[in-house]
Structures are given as structure tokens and as C-alpha cells.
Design an enzyme around this catalytic site. Structure first.
Site, PDB file in Angstrom:
ATOM      1  N   CYS A  25       0.885  -1.191   0.000  1.00 51.15           N
ATOM      2  CA  CYS A  25       0.000   0.000   0.000  1.00 51.15           C
ATOM      3  C   CYS A  25       0.910   1.225   0.000  1.00 51.15           C
ATOM      4  O   CYS A  25       0.898   2.024   0.934  1.00 51.15           O
ATOM      5  CB  CYS A  25      -0.903   0.008   1.228  1.00 51.15           C
ATOM      6  SG  CYS A  25      -1.819  -1.515   1.513  1.00 51.15           S
ATOM      7  N   ALA A  26       1.703   1.358  -1.053  1.00 52.21           N
ATOM      8  CA  ALA A  26       2.821   2.313  -1.055  1.00 52.21           C
ATOM      9  C   ALA A  26       2.390   3.773  -1.070  1.00 52.21           C
ATOM     10  O   ALA A  26       3.088   4.639  -0.551  1.00 52.21           O
ATOM     11  CB  ALA A  26       3.741   2.029  -2.242  1.00 52.21           C
TER      12      ALA A  26
ATOM     13  N   ASP B 255      -4.524  -3.007 -10.607  1.00 52.10           N
ATOM     14  CA  ASP B 255      -5.749  -2.769 -11.382  1.00 52.10           C
ATOM     15  C   ASP B 255      -6.564  -4.055 -11.537  1.00 52.10           C
ATOM     16  O   ASP B 255      -7.644  -4.062 -12.111  1.00 52.10           O
ATOM     17  CB  ASP B 255      -5.427  -2.132 -12.746  1.00 52.10           C
ATOM     18  CG  ASP B 255      -4.316  -2.862 -13.481  1.00 52.10           C
ATOM     19  OD1 ASP B 255      -3.965  -3.987 -13.065  1.00 52.10           O
ATOM     20  OD2 ASP B 255      -3.792  -2.312 -14.476  1.00 52.10           O
TER      21      ASP B 255
ATOM     22  N   CYS C 130      -1.562   3.897  11.058  1.00 48.61           N
ATOM     23  CA  CYS C 130      -1.351   5.115  11.841  1.00 48.61           C
ATOM     24  C   CYS C 130      -2.601   5.358  12.681  1.00 48.61           C
ATOM     25  O   CYS C 130      -3.147   6.446  12.739  1.00 48.61           O
ATOM     26  CB  CYS C 130      -1.000   6.308  10.956  1.00 48.61           C
ATOM     27  SG  CYS C 130      -2.152   6.610   9.622  1.00 48.61           S
TER      28      CYS C 130
END
Length: 403
Positions: free
Chosen positions: A232-233, A283, A354
Site C-alpha cells: 500500500c505504497a 488494477d 497510523c
């Protein structure tokens, strides 16, 4: 402090876009700062910091001002006047500003400060969720810490420079930056400054990255020459750190569902001299399946509520909705189930968020380890980072190893 009409009006314009048009605070501030080229750094600082402060304390200030959404222009001036009075700033004699009941404002402030949801300016539901998750005492401390202004923290790009050399380069541009004990790649500024205008930034000597976020790259325990996948860059804050820790050796595959974020990552990687990054847009499910059982290290920096980063995103408090928590916890578990299959035997996985909520953090890991997909994994260690302990963002990270 002398108030300049055009600066105050810029703040009102910004608040209108954030509160009434539901735009993101950081994008709005960026836009508003371009209104007048003659504004110096002090003027820009006033606009940005005042806007953020009013966004942060929105519930408290609107309650004191006795105004409700949608906020008319006169009401936005009322909210601003509350901010000014509580700051001890003398109000100017402008027609936009009505006679302001200073004593009443201070009285209301004292009264409302006894109630946590007003004092810390948070929606009822977040207050309830936080208290349930962390307990009354810990939550009170935590939300108080999350309402402090975030420090400016830089991550030294070790592909280009050293900590000492970066300090020297910044000092030449009148910016003082000090190391932070316990964070090998971090420097913090003694005074806020626009670091993106510096030569050091243009040369790719650093990235802006919170100290807590910098812990994740080290937690992943990467080695030069490995195959590492950041699933999940996004725009690549952690990817770039991992590239530096890999010393540009090996293969680092950055995945994301948003192609535009990966474009930004490519741009940043070029500036940073990070050559071992390859971006792939998710995709279809094929992109993930192709990578099954192939990586030494996998990072899942999962989408989350972001409740740990309210210091730097205060408007998230008002944008988050209770139903989002249910939705995101489902997504987090789906991502864990699918992306964990990229780890090869003997490889390691880090799951990070986070957020400070157990339901997004250790609860997810417990559920994953009990599932079919998690049966080959063991928990090595976890780190719960609280703003009230560290002074930086709230974060969670856990390291799993595959048999």
C-alpha cells in the site's frame, strides 16, 4: 501583534472552503497561500497556523461562538474572534467584526474546558470510541497529545548524505535541525520553516516523515539484495525509506490501487536517487497473484482511520464518520488475507497502521493468525506507539514470520 486585514480575510476564505465546501485543510492552505505573491514567510505562517488551529479547535470555538453549520461569513468571523480573544490578541475595529463579548468568551471557555469532548474538540462518537478502546485515563492523555501541533521531522536520505552533512547544509540556509534520540535517520527543526524551498531538498537529501512513521522501515528488517514488496505504497514515504535501508540493492516493488500516487512516488524516487523501486498499479487481482510466495519482506501499511495522526491532519476529526470504522476494519482484514500470500517461506511481514485503536491493530492480527491464511505465520514482536508517550504520531506495527 498587529493584524493585517488581507491575512485575516485569507484565513476566513480558507475556513469557508474547509468547513462549508468540505475540502481538505492541507490542499486549501496550499491554494490560499498562492493568493498574494507579496506575502512573506511570516504572513504565510500566520495564515497556515491560524487556519490549522481553528480547524483543530473547531468544536470548542463554534460552541463558544454559538454558531452552527453551514457557517455564514459573519459566523466565520465570530469563530475567528473567539480564536483571537483566547490568544490574547486585541481585536481590530473592522466592520466585519461585531463588538465581541470578551468576558463571556473566556467564561464559556472555562466552563466548556471541564468537558473532554469540548476541551479536546472532538465529535461525541470519537470520544466514545477512544474511551472504550483505551480507557478513560489513557484516552484523555492521548487525545490531549494528538491536539498538539506536530513537529517538523525530516528523514535523512542516506542514499545521498549523512545526518551531519544534512544538518550542515540546512544550517547554511538558516535552518537548525537536531537529531532525535532513538530515531537513527531523524532530524527535527527547532523552528518551523518551509524546507521544500531549500537546496538540500531539491538535491534529495531528505524527505519529510514523522519520527513514528520512520520506525516502520527499520521494523521490516530489510537487507540489501532482498526482494521487498510495499503493498500500500501510496506516494511512497515508507517505500523511499526502505530503498535507502536496502542501499539501492535488490528489488523493491511498490504497489497501490491509485496510479496517480505511484506517479508521485516515481518523481520522488528520482529526486532521492532511489533506483531499485519498481511501481505496479493494482488494477486487478492478477497483480497480487503474480507475486504469491515470492518476497523476502512484505509491508502492509494498511488504510486506516488515521486517528494516530490528528496532529498533522486535524480536519480528519470532522471528516471521519462512525460507519467508516466498520468498513475499514473489513478492508484491513481482506488486505491481510490476500497480501500476506506474497511472503515466501522464511520471509517476514509487517502490518502497520497510523491508528491507535485495537480493532484496527492487534485485534486484526489475532483474527488473521487464527484464520487459514495466517496459520503459517508467527508473531515475532509488535510496537504500539502513542503520541502521549513519544511526542510523535500514534502508530502500530507488528512483525510476523512465515514458517
Amino acid at each position: 501583534m498587529k493584524l493585517h486585514r488581507n491575512l485575516v480575510f485569507a484565513v476566513i476564505d480558507a475556513l469557508n472552503l474547509i468547513f462549508n465546501e468540505d475540502e481538505y485543510a492541507d490542499k486549501v492552505v496550499e491554494k490560499v497561500l498562492k493568493f498574494d505573491k507579496r506575502w512573506g514567510s511570516r504572513d504565510r505562517g500566520f495564515i497556515a497556523e491560524t487556519t490549522y488551529e481553528i480547524v483543530r479547535w473547531k468544536r470548542l470555538y463554534t460552541e463558544i461562538a454559538e454558531v452552527k453549520a453551514p457557517y455564514s461569513r459573519p459566523n466565520l468571523f465570530r469563530i475567528w474572534a473567539v480564536w483571537a480573544v483566547l490568544k490574547g490578541i486585541e481585536l481590530p475595529d473592522w466592520k466585519q467584526i461585531e463588538p465581541t463579548p470578551t468576558r463571556r468568551i473566556k467564561g464559556r471557555f472555562d466552563e466548556l474546558s471541564k468537558i473532554r469532548k469540548f476541551k479536546e474538540s472532538i465529535p461525541d462518537w470519537i470520544d466514545e470510541v477512544g474511551e472504550k478502546a483505551l480507557g478513560d485515563k489513557k484516552w484523555t492523555k492521548e487525545i490531549n497529545a494528538l491536539n498538539k501541533q506536530a513537529e517538523v521531522v525530516l528523514r535523512v536520505n542516506t542514499l545521498k548524505t549523512t545526518k551531519a552533512n544534512l544538518q550542515k547544509a540546512l544550517l547554511e540556509e538558516n535552518i537548525v535541525a537536531n537529531p532525535i534520540k532513538g530515531y537513527p535517520d531523524a532530524l527535527t527543526l527547532t523552528e518551523r520553516a518551509n524546507v521544500f524551498r531549500t537546496e538540500a531538498f531539491k538535491k534529495g537529501m531528505f524527505e519529510m516523515q514523522d519520527a513514528s512513521s520512520q520506525l516502520v522501515g527499520h521494523f521490516l528488517d530489510v537487507k540489501p539484495g532482498q526482494r521487498v514488496v510495499d503493498t500500500c505504497a501510496g506516494a511512497g514515504g515508507k517505500t523511499l525509506h526502505i530503498a535507502a535501508l536496502m542501499e539501492n540493492k535488490g528489488q523493491l516493488i511498490a504497489l497501490d490501487i491509485y496510479g496517480n500516487k505511484l506517479k508521485e512516488l516515481k518523481r520522488r524516487a528520482k529526486r532521492d536517487g532511489a533506483h531499485n523501486i519498481e511501481t505496479r498499479e493494482i488494477d486487478s487481482t492478477k497483480v497480487i497473484k503474480k507475486l504469491y510466495n515470492s518476497a523476502d519482506r512484505v509491508l502492509i501499511d494498511a488504510p486506516c482511520t488515521g486517528l494516530g495522526v490528528l496532529k498533522r491532519n486535524p480536519d480528519a476529526k470532522w471528516k471521519l464518520q462512525p460507519e467508516f470504522l466498520d468498513k475499514i476494519t473489513k478492508t484491513q482484514q481482506e488486505i491481510l488475507q490476500s497480501y500476506s500470500r506474497i511472503v515466501k517461506s522464511g520471509g517476514k511481514l509487517v502490518y502497520a497502521t497510523c491508528s491507535i485503536l485495537p480493532q484496527e491493530n492487534n485485534d486484526q492480527i489475532i483474527a488473521f493468525l487464527a484464520s487459514e491464511a495466517g496459520k503459517d505465520f508467527t508473531l515475532v514482536k509488535e510496537n504500539k506507539v502513542y503520541a502521549s508517550d513519544s511526542g510523535y504520531d500514534g502508530f502500530y506495527m507488528t512483525l510476523l514470520e512465515k514458517k
